[in-house]
Design a protein around this motif. Structure first.
Motif, PDB file in Angstrom:
ATOM      1  N   GLY A 161       0.648  -1.090   0.064  1.00  0.00           N
ATOM      2  CA  GLY A 161       0.552   0.505  -0.184  1.00  0.00           C
ATOM      3  C   GLY A 161       0.708   1.313  -0.245  1.00  0.00           C
ATOM      4  O   GLY A 161       0.618   1.931  -0.899  1.00  0.00           O
ATOM      5  N   ARG A 162       1.859   1.310   0.889  1.00  0.00           N
ATOM      6  CA  ARG A 162       3.010   2.489   1.077  1.00  0.00           C
ATOM      7  C   ARG A 162       3.297   2.495  -0.622  1.00  0.00           C
ATOM      8  O   ARG A 162       3.134   3.781  -0.790  1.00  0.00           O
ATOM      9  CB  ARG A 162       4.198   2.317   1.842  1.00  0.00           C
ATOM     10  N   PHE A 163       3.708   1.666  -1.041  1.00  0.00           N
ATOM     11  CA  PHE A 163       4.719   2.050  -2.257  1.00  0.00           C
ATOM     12  C   PHE A 163       3.709   2.274  -3.333  1.00  0.00           C
ATOM     13  O   PHE A 163       3.930   2.909  -4.222  1.00  0.00           O
ATOM     14  CB  PHE A 163       5.292   0.447  -2.099  1.00  0.00           C
ATOM     15  N   SER A 164       2.967   1.277  -3.531  1.00  0.00           N
ATOM     16  CA  SER A 164       1.434   2.096  -4.291  1.00  0.00           C
ATOM     17  C   SER A 164       1.271   3.901  -4.247  1.00  0.00           C
ATOM     18  O   SER A 164       0.873   3.671  -5.564  1.00  0.00           O
ATOM     19  CB  SER A 164      -0.102   1.615  -3.986  1.00  0.00           C
ATOM     20  N   CYS A 165       0.652   4.248  -3.193  1.00  0.00           N
ATOM     21  CA  CYS A 165       0.830   5.941  -3.014  1.00  0.00           C
ATOM     22  C   CYS A 165       1.965   6.625  -3.333  1.00  0.00           C
ATOM     23  O   CYS A 165       1.976   7.297  -3.522  1.00  0.00           O
ATOM     24  CB  CYS A 165       0.237   6.248  -0.601  1.00  0.00           C
ATOM     25  N   VAL A 166       2.922   5.533  -2.992  1.00  0.00           N
ATOM     26  CA  VAL A 166       4.500   6.803  -3.418  1.00  0.00           C
ATOM     27  C   VAL A 166       4.349   6.540  -4.596  1.00  0.00           C
ATOM     28  O   VAL A 166       5.021   7.751  -5.252  1.00  0.00           O
ATOM     29  CB  VAL A 166       5.747   5.723  -3.207  1.00  0.00           C
ATOM     30  N   ALA A 167       4.350   5.642  -5.677  1.00  0.00           N
ATOM     31  CA  ALA A 167       4.489   5.408  -6.959  1.00  0.00           C
ATOM     32  C   ALA A 167       3.379   6.740  -7.533  1.00  0.00           C
ATOM     33  O   ALA A 167       3.730   6.622  -8.685  1.00  0.00           O
ATOM     34  CB  ALA A 167       4.254   3.742  -7.357  1.00  0.00           C
ATOM     35  N   LEU A 168       1.936   6.508  -7.415  1.00  0.00           N
ATOM     36  CA  LEU A 168       1.774   7.347  -7.976  1.00  0.00           C
ATOM     37  C   LEU A 168       1.117   8.729  -6.632  1.00  0.00           C
ATOM     38  O   LEU A 168       0.181   9.442  -7.747  1.00  0.00           O
ATOM     39  CB  LEU A 168      -0.189   6.617  -7.789  1.00  0.00           C
ATOM     40  N   ALA A 169       1.524   9.182  -6.707  1.00  0.00           N
ATOM     41  CA  ALA A 169       2.084  10.680  -5.939  1.00  0.00           C
ATOM     42  C   ALA A 169       2.464  11.530  -6.933  1.00  0.00           C
ATOM     43  O   ALA A 169       1.909  12.526  -6.865  1.00  0.00           O
ATOM     44  CB  ALA A 169       3.139  10.704  -4.935  1.00  0.00           C
ATOM     45  N   GLY A 170       3.478  11.119  -7.739  1.00  0.00           N
ATOM     46  CA  GLY A 170       3.574  12.373  -8.539  1.00  0.00           C
ATOM     47  C   GLY A 170       2.725  12.816 -10.065  1.00  0.00           C
ATOM     48  O   GLY A 170       2.331  13.657  -9.613  1.00  0.00           O
ATOM     49  N   ILE A 171       1.867  11.136 -10.572  1.00  0.00           N
ATOM     50  CA  ILE A 171       0.919  11.764 -11.332  1.00  0.00           C
ATOM     51  C   ILE A 171      -0.599  12.530 -10.567  1.00  0.00           C
ATOM     52  O   ILE A 171      -1.553  13.374 -10.768  1.00  0.00           O
ATOM     53  CB  ILE A 171       0.436  10.106 -11.547  1.00  0.00           C
ATOM     54  N   SER A 172      -0.936  11.752  -9.602  1.00  0.00           N
ATOM     55  CA  SER A 172      -1.903  12.511  -8.586  1.00  0.00           C
ATOM     56  C   SER A 172      -1.546  13.556  -8.322  1.00  0.00           C
ATOM     57  O   SER A 172      -2.595  14.327  -8.288  1.00  0.00           O
ATOM     58  CB  SER A 172      -1.785  11.514  -7.118  1.00  0.00           C
ATOM     59  N   MET A 173      -0.099  14.349  -8.464  1.00  0.00           N
ATOM     60  CA  MET A 173      -0.138  16.032  -7.758  1.00  0.00           C
ATOM     61  C   MET A 173      -0.145  16.399  -8.905  1.00  0.00           C
ATOM     62  O   MET A 173      -1.238  17.666  -9.572  1.00  0.00           O
ATOM     63  CB  MET A 173       1.353  15.795  -7.062  1.00  0.00           C
ATOM     64  N   GLU A 174       0.130  16.045  -9.971  1.00  0.00           N
ATOM     65  CA  GLU A 174      -0.122  17.073 -11.373  1.00  0.00           C
ATOM     66  C   GLU A 174      -1.488  16.954 -11.259  1.00  0.00           C
ATOM     67  O   GLU A 174      -2.112  18.058 -12.461  1.00  0.00           O
ATOM     68  CB  GLU A 174       0.323  15.554 -12.479  1.00  0.00           C
ATOM     69  N   TYR A 175      -2.480  15.827 -11.166  1.00  0.00           N
ATOM     70  CA  TYR A 175      -4.136  15.942 -11.885  1.00  0.00           C
ATOM     71  C   TYR A 175      -4.612  17.187  -9.988  1.00  0.00           C
ATOM     72  O   TYR A 175      -5.117  18.147 -11.074  1.00  0.00           O
ATOM     73  CB  TYR A 175      -5.146  14.613 -11.076  1.00  0.00           C
ATOM     74  N   VAL A 176      -4.157  17.244  -9.463  1.00  0.00           N
ATOM     75  CA  VAL A 176      -4.635  17.267  -8.264  1.00  0.00           C
ATOM     76  C   VAL A 176      -3.820  19.359  -9.426  1.00  0.00           C
ATOM     77  O   VAL A 176      -5.265  19.955  -8.768  1.00  0.00           O
ATOM     78  CB  VAL A 176      -3.848  17.822  -7.052  1.00  0.00           C
ATOM     79  N   ALA A 177      -3.244  19.376  -9.503  1.00  0.00           N
ATOM     80  CA  ALA A 177      -2.436  21.151  -9.502  1.00  0.00           C
ATOM     81  C   ALA A 177      -3.106  21.323 -11.008  1.00  0.00           C
ATOM     82  O   ALA A 177      -3.451  22.160 -11.294  1.00  0.00           O
ATOM     83  CB  ALA A 177      -1.316  21.118  -9.903  1.00  0.00           C
ATOM     84  N   TYR A 178      -2.995  20.650 -12.097  1.00  0.00           N
ATOM     85  CA  TYR A 178      -3.543  20.595 -13.027  1.00  0.00           C
ATOM     86  C   TYR A 178      -4.922  20.395 -14.284  1.00  0.00           C
ATOM     87  O   TYR A 178      -5.174  20.837 -15.483  1.00  0.00           O
ATOM     88  CB  TYR A 178      -2.332  20.295 -14.673  1.00  0.00           C
ATOM     89  N   GLY A 179      -5.274  19.520 -13.183  1.00  0.00           N
ATOM     90  CA  GLY A 179      -6.686  18.291 -13.870  1.00  0.00           C
ATOM     91  C   GLY A 179      -6.428  17.606 -14.558  1.00  0.00           C
ATOM     92  O   GLY A 179      -6.971  16.342 -15.152  1.00  0.00           O
TER      93      GLY A 179
END
Length: 255
Positions: A161-179
């Motif tokens: 679970g930790r690995f999955s969240c860290v792996a997806l953190a970058g694209i998740s932040m791009e989505y939060v910031a830019y849609g």
């Protein structure tokens, strides 16, 4: 952990098709321009120098061989270095997107108890630090316990679970910031490879990814301001220690 479906993402204002299919449009556009430039350069050489057929064949063979060698020996690292350097020099939006992408990896890992030990924000920076052409921008972590689990072929659900969240953190932040997410193709492939190596069914893999997306985006929406300040600190070349102190100071203020 229960199964998660697409409706739960949409109920949380998350559009999975804009998050989990990064486009890499800046790099792709530069690659197209670079390829057209090479064709124009080759065409100009043929028109003005009027080389023989053997010379033309030799030039094509040399170029094709160089590209193939880069792919085989460096995993496309030379091409990545050139394109990333051009993108950073010509596209401020690309640079800022990459910075918050890596800052999100750093923050989410730290919040989950994984200590970052280093980061790079460009392929050139990675090459200068590590002397390797196949290393791109990214964060490195003190994850010895996880690596030992991987080596044993037995990964606990908490570690995954930790690995999955860290792996997806970058694209998740791009989505939060830019849609939508542009970078992070390698992150998605890495997670997908991990789930396939664990013999997860497609349904179980999808559920794991959706759970990680929900949790990671929830964290990043709450701490978007911290990510942006952290990205600025990283862009200034701040040490890992200074980045951690910034996170703790910001989270202390939130509390």
């Amino acid at each position: 952990r229960r199964d998660y479906d697409l409706s739960e993402l949409r109920l949380n204002n998350i559009e999975p098709e804009k998050l989990l299919s990064p486009t890499e449009s800046t790099i792709s556009g530069l690659r197209d321009v670079f390829q057209r430039f090479l064709l124009v350069l080759f065409g100009g050489w043929v028109f003005f120098a009027r080389p023989s057929g053997e010379q033309c064949a030799g030039a094509v063979t040399f170029l094709g061989g160089a590209l193939a060698f880069d792919q085989i020996a460096f995993g496309g690292g030379v091409e990545a270095l050139i394109l990333d350097t051009l993108a950073q020099a010509t596209s401020p939006s690309y640079t800022s997107r990459l910075q918050i992408h890596e800052a999100a990896h750093f923050l989410v890992a730290y919040l989950m108890g994984i200590l970052p030990k280093g980061y790079t924000l460009s392929s050139l920076d990675a090459y200068e630090r590590y002397g390797a052409l196949n290393v791109q921008a990214g964060c490195a972590f003190c994850d010895g316990a996880f690596q030992r689990e991987v080596a044993r072929g037995k990964i606990g659900s908490g570690s995954l679970g930790r690995f999955s969240c860290v792996a997806l953190a970058g694209i998740s932040m791009e989505y939060v910031a830019y849609g939508f997410a542009e970078g992070g193709v390698a992150d998605v492939r890495q997670l997908d490879g991990m789930l396939r190596a664990l013999a997860f069914s497609q349904k179980k893999s999808d559920s794991e990814v959706r759970w990680a997306v929900l949790n990671t985006i929830s964290i990043l929406r709450r701490h978007e301001g911290v990510v942006r300040k952290l990205a600025q600190k990283m862009a200034e070349g701040g040490s890992v220690g200074s980045c951690v102190r910034l996170i703790e100071a910001e989270l202390g203020e939130d509390v």
